[in-house]
Design a protein around this motif. Structure first.
Motif, PDB file in Angstrom:
ATOM      1  N   ILE A 128     -15.886 -16.718  26.589  1.00 25.99           N
ATOM      2  CA  ILE A 128     -14.735 -17.011  26.455  1.00 25.99           C
ATOM      3  C   ILE A 128     -14.751 -17.924  25.122  1.00 25.99           C
ATOM      4  O   ILE A 128     -13.964 -18.093  24.042  1.00 25.99           O
ATOM      5  CB  ILE A 128     -14.583 -18.207  27.740  1.00 25.99           C
ATOM      6  CG1 ILE A 128     -14.123 -17.516  28.747  1.00 25.99           C
ATOM      7  CG2 ILE A 128     -12.952 -19.565  26.726  1.00 25.99           C
ATOM      8  CD1 ILE A 128     -13.834 -18.587  29.802  1.00 25.99           C
ATOM      9  N   ILE A 129     -15.623 -18.864  23.920  1.00 23.73           N
ATOM     10  CA  ILE A 129     -16.341 -19.081  22.829  1.00 23.73           C
ATOM     11  C   ILE A 129     -17.104 -18.426  22.007  1.00 23.73           C
ATOM     12  O   ILE A 129     -15.976 -18.031  20.993  1.00 23.73           O
ATOM     13  CB  ILE A 129     -17.167 -19.985  23.490  1.00 23.73           C
ATOM     14  CG1 ILE A 129     -16.967 -21.104  24.576  1.00 23.73           C
ATOM     15  CG2 ILE A 129     -17.870 -21.233  21.877  1.00 23.73           C
ATOM     16  CD1 ILE A 129     -17.873 -22.035  24.689  1.00 23.73           C
ATOM     17  N   VAL A 130     -18.069 -17.051  22.158  1.00 27.01           N
ATOM     18  CA  VAL A 130     -18.376 -16.679  21.129  1.00 27.01           C
ATOM     19  C   VAL A 130     -16.848 -15.625  20.755  1.00 27.01           C
ATOM     20  O   VAL A 130     -17.065 -15.122  19.161  1.00 27.01           O
ATOM     21  CB  VAL A 130     -19.378 -14.759  21.812  1.00 27.01           C
ATOM     22  CG1 VAL A 130     -19.859 -14.395  21.055  1.00 27.01           C
ATOM     23  CG2 VAL A 130     -20.656 -16.557  22.000  1.00 27.01           C
ATOM     24  N   ALA A 131     -16.059 -14.997  22.083  1.00 35.14           N
ATOM     25  CA  ALA A 131     -15.361 -14.253  21.583  1.00 35.14           C
ATOM     26  C   ALA A 131     -14.229 -15.155  21.902  1.00 35.14           C
ATOM     27  O   ALA A 131     -12.649 -14.410  21.621  1.00 35.14           O
ATOM     28  CB  ALA A 131     -15.177 -12.775  22.404  1.00 35.14           C
ATOM     29  N   GLY A 132     -13.865 -16.404  21.478  1.00 33.92           N
ATOM     30  CA  GLY A 132     -12.396 -16.896  21.422  1.00 33.92           C
ATOM     31  C   GLY A 132     -11.242 -16.693  20.756  1.00 33.92           C
ATOM     32  O   GLY A 132     -10.132 -16.829  21.010  1.00 33.92           O
ATOM     33  N   ILE A 133     -11.456 -15.866  20.064  1.00 34.85           N
ATOM     34  CA  ILE A 133     -10.591 -15.159  18.130  1.00 34.85           C
ATOM     35  C   ILE A 133      -9.672 -14.781  19.914  1.00 34.85           C
ATOM     36  O   ILE A 133      -9.049 -14.292  19.598  1.00 34.85           O
ATOM     37  CB  ILE A 133     -10.932 -15.012  17.720  1.00 34.85           C
ATOM     38  CG1 ILE A 133      -9.959 -14.175  16.815  1.00 34.85           C
ATOM     39  CG2 ILE A 133     -12.308 -13.081  18.295  1.00 34.85           C
ATOM     40  CD1 ILE A 133      -9.554 -15.358  15.586  1.00 34.85           C
ATOM     41  N   PHE A 134     -10.575 -13.638  20.888  1.00 32.52           N
ATOM     42  CA  PHE A 134      -9.526 -12.526  21.693  1.00 32.52           C
ATOM     43  C   PHE A 134      -8.800 -13.335  22.804  1.00 32.52           C
ATOM     44  O   PHE A 134      -7.929 -12.509  23.241  1.00 32.52           O
ATOM     45  CB  PHE A 134      -9.986 -11.985  22.462  1.00 32.52           C
ATOM     46  CG  PHE A 134     -10.870 -10.533  21.027  1.00 32.52           C
ATOM     47  CD1 PHE A 134     -10.364  -9.876  19.824  1.00 32.52           C
ATOM     48  CD2 PHE A 134     -12.762 -10.913  20.451  1.00 32.52           C
ATOM     49  CE1 PHE A 134     -10.579  -9.091  19.375  1.00 32.52           C
ATOM     50  CE2 PHE A 134     -12.683  -9.977  19.422  1.00 32.52           C
ATOM     51  CZ  PHE A 134     -11.681  -9.196  18.730  1.00 32.52           C
ATOM     52  N   VAL A 135      -9.295 -14.604  23.163  1.00 36.96           N
ATOM     53  CA  VAL A 135      -8.210 -15.256  23.742  1.00 36.96           C
ATOM     54  C   VAL A 135      -7.187 -15.955  23.472  1.00 36.96           C
ATOM     55  O   VAL A 135      -5.963 -16.036  23.973  1.00 36.96           O
ATOM     56  CB  VAL A 135      -9.403 -16.426  24.718  1.00 36.96           C
ATOM     57  CG1 VAL A 135      -8.369 -17.622  25.687  1.00 36.96           C
ATOM     58  CG2 VAL A 135     -10.688 -16.413  24.441  1.00 36.96           C
ATOM     59  N   ILE A 136      -7.020 -16.583  21.828  1.00 40.51           N
ATOM     60  CA  ILE A 136      -5.213 -16.668  21.187  1.00 40.51           C
ATOM     61  C   ILE A 136      -4.250 -15.479  21.198  1.00 40.51           C
ATOM     62  O   ILE A 136      -3.531 -15.918  21.688  1.00 40.51           O
ATOM     63  CB  ILE A 136      -5.678 -16.858  19.536  1.00 40.51           C
ATOM     64  CG1 ILE A 136      -7.022 -17.501  19.286  1.00 40.51           C
ATOM     65  CG2 ILE A 136      -4.687 -17.066  19.164  1.00 40.51           C
ATOM     66  CD1 ILE A 136      -8.066 -17.724  17.995  1.00 40.51           C
ATOM     67  N   ALA A 137      -4.050 -14.790  21.289  1.00 42.48           N
ATOM     68  CA  ALA A 137      -2.853 -13.371  21.588  1.00 42.48           C
ATOM     69  C   ALA A 137      -3.089 -13.916  23.431  1.00 42.48           C
ATOM     70  O   ALA A 137      -1.577 -14.108  23.104  1.00 42.48           O
ATOM     71  CB  ALA A 137      -3.740 -12.495  20.741  1.00 42.48           C
ATOM     72  N   PRO A 138      -3.627 -13.800  23.454  1.00 48.31           N
ATOM     73  CA  PRO A 138      -3.080 -13.605  25.266  1.00 48.31           C
ATOM     74  C   PRO A 138      -2.886 -14.271  25.384  1.00 48.31           C
ATOM     75  O   PRO A 138      -1.629 -15.190  26.328  1.00 48.31           O
ATOM     76  CB  PRO A 138      -4.065 -13.270  26.252  1.00 48.31           C
ATOM     77  CG  PRO A 138      -5.841 -12.857  24.999  1.00 48.31           C
ATOM     78  CD  PRO A 138      -4.928 -13.079  24.061  1.00 48.31           C
ATOM     79  N   GLY A 139      -3.446 -16.063  24.901  1.00 42.32           N
ATOM     80  CA  GLY A 139      -3.272 -17.140  25.440  1.00 42.32           C
ATOM     81  C   GLY A 139      -1.844 -17.382  24.935  1.00 42.32           C
ATOM     82  O   GLY A 139      -0.405 -18.364  25.399  1.00 42.32           O
ATOM     83  N   SER A 140      -1.499 -17.324  24.273  1.00 43.89           N
ATOM     84  CA  SER A 140      -0.316 -17.219  23.065  1.00 43.89           C
ATOM     85  C   SER A 140       0.684 -17.012  23.830  1.00 43.89           C
ATOM     86  O   SER A 140       1.985 -17.425  24.478  1.00 43.89           O
ATOM     87  CB  SER A 140       0.202 -16.968  21.821  1.00 43.89           C
ATOM     88  OG  SER A 140      -0.162 -16.005  21.117  1.00 43.89           O
ATOM     89  N   VAL A 141       0.735 -15.392  24.808  1.00 43.99           N
ATOM     90  CA  VAL A 141       1.833 -14.712  25.328  1.00 43.99           C
ATOM     91  C   VAL A 141       1.547 -14.852  26.564  1.00 43.99           C
ATOM     92  O   VAL A 141       3.343 -15.373  26.805  1.00 43.99           O
ATOM     93  CB  VAL A 141       1.225 -13.137  25.682  1.00 43.99           C
ATOM     94  CG1 VAL A 141       2.413 -12.711  26.107  1.00 43.99           C
ATOM     95  CG2 VAL A 141       0.687 -12.844  24.312  1.00 43.99           C
ATOM     96  N   VAL A 142       1.105 -16.108  27.501  1.00 43.92           N
ATOM     97  CA  VAL A 142       1.242 -16.430  28.256  1.00 43.92           C
ATOM     98  C   VAL A 142       1.441 -18.573  28.141  1.00 43.92           C
ATOM     99  O   VAL A 142       3.044 -18.264  28.725  1.00 43.92           O
ATOM    100  CB  VAL A 142      -0.208 -16.612  29.065  1.00 43.92           C
ATOM    101  CG1 VAL A 142      -0.072 -18.003  29.585  1.00 43.92           C
ATOM    102  CG2 VAL A 142      -1.267 -15.652  29.457  1.00 43.92           C
TER     103      VAL A 142
END
Length: 369
Positions: free
Chosen positions: A294-308
């Motif tokens: 979740i930290i290492v690949a955190g950049i890929f959490v931003i997009a779905p997080g913003s959608v949610v």
């Protein structure tokens, strides 16, 4: 080490020099990018991208496979079950993305696989991976994956098998399936601007190659392991092969980015973005760092997080929007940021998150010495 360098170099050369051939081939086949509709509220410049060759993920998938097998053969390090499992996830989820892409191109509409059909495909790839990852024990009876939830390493109190073999297997496969669906969709949502997902994945998977290389250096079976470090050693099977396949993937992405950077000559498509998700899932599960991802690949959490956040904020406020548009990178476009500025700055964020994850991993190792 020879296998590592050879794999990365061959993968890089494959995508760097052969991508133009694939671009011409895809143009001949009519595999052009489909943009949603003329009234799409996204930046109007996106409509100029219509017809740009897509499904470029095929190129770096092939480049990774060629580089990995050529490098391991040339370096005298035969492929391991862990490395093959990473390739399975990359190819399997990439195949789901390919079906989605092909349906869009064939119908010339932006609607491919429905949401649930895509999830079913992702689960059908994840379940065999999960089963095989708990098979093939080595001489220490350690399998490629473990029946634990992991952070920097396995968390002993979070064992699926503590509830019994049958329930444990079910929960473990649900966990692996959840990770596969979550990460492959996260990388898919991030792939919205030229080079964004490619560059971000380079930082992320490079970080994982450092994690697994350190696990190799500090493996419990190493004869060169300093006795004082034994309490912090790693039981990860075949960590060097995980490093090799990660290096192959990074090399393939770097070569592809030459053609995918703004203004892109080719797009990776869902086949590419979901393949990236597959590699992230496999690397996190097999290196026992699922939560750290979740930290290492955190950049890929931003997009779905913003959608949610956008969706729930809209419901809670009776129609108000938190962002001008989601995912977040489209919000920045609507704010007037140039595409290249958004991409480069998010690459910087990706790099900082990847370095932070590796740093925390190293600190966790130091704490056990």
């Amino acid at each position: 080490m020879r296998s590592l360098l050879a794999s990365a170099t061959i993968s890089l050369a494959f995508t760097l020099f052969l991508t133009p051939l694939f671009i011409r081939l895809f143009e001949r086949w009519g595999w052009g990018q489909v943009i949603r509709t003329p009234d799409d509220p996204a930046n109007p410049t996106h409509h100029a991208k219509r017809g740009t060759p897509t499904m470029g993920g095929i190129v770096f998938i092939l480049g990774t496979i060629v580089g990995y097998f050529a490098g391991t053969a040339g370096g005298g390090a035969p492929p391991s079950s862990s490395g093959l499992l990473v390739l399975w996830m990359m190819v399997g989820l990439g195949a789901v993305g390919f079906i989605d892409d092909y349906m869009k191109v064939r119908s010339q509409r932006s609607l491919g696989l429905s949401g649930w059909r895509k999830v079913i495909g992702q689960v059908l790839v994840a379940v065999p991976f999960g089963i095989l990852a708990l098979s093939f024990p080595n001489e220490r009876e350690t399998t490629p994956a473990s029946p634990y939830i992991s952070f920097f390493r396995d968390i002993p109190v979070l064992s699926f098998m503590a509830l019994g073999a049958v329930v444990g297997w079910i929960l473990y496969l649900v966990w692996v399936s959840f990770l596969s669906v979550a990460w492959s969709n996260a990388t898919n949502l991030t792939d919205g601007l030229d080079g964004l997902a490619t560059g971000s994945a380079i930082f992320t998977v490079s970080a994982y190659s450092l994690v697994t290389f350190w696990q190799f250096q500090q493996r419990c079976t190493s004869d060169a392991l300093v006795p004082a470090y034994y309490a912090a050693c790693f039981d990860t099977p075949e960590p060097m092969d995980l490093t090799i396949v990660a290096a192959s993937f990074v090399g393939a992405l770097v070569g592809f980015l030459w053609w995918n950077a703004p203004k892109a000559k080719i797009f990776m498509g869902d086949v590419g973005s979901m393949a990236i998700g597959g590699v992230l899932v496999a690397m996190s599960v097999l290196s026992r760092t699922e939560i750290l991802a979740i930290i290492v690949a955190g950049i890929f959490v931003i997009a779905p997080g913003s959608v949610v956040l956008q969706r729930y904020y809209f419901k809670l406020t009776g129609g108000k929007r938190l962002f001008l548009m989601s995912p977040f990178h489209h919000h920045l476009e609507m704010r007037g940021w140039p595409e290249i500025t958004i991409v480069v700055r998010l690459w910087i964020v990706a790099g900082m998150l990847a370095v932070t994850g590796v740093g925390l991993f190293y600190v966790s190792w130091l704490a056990l010495i």
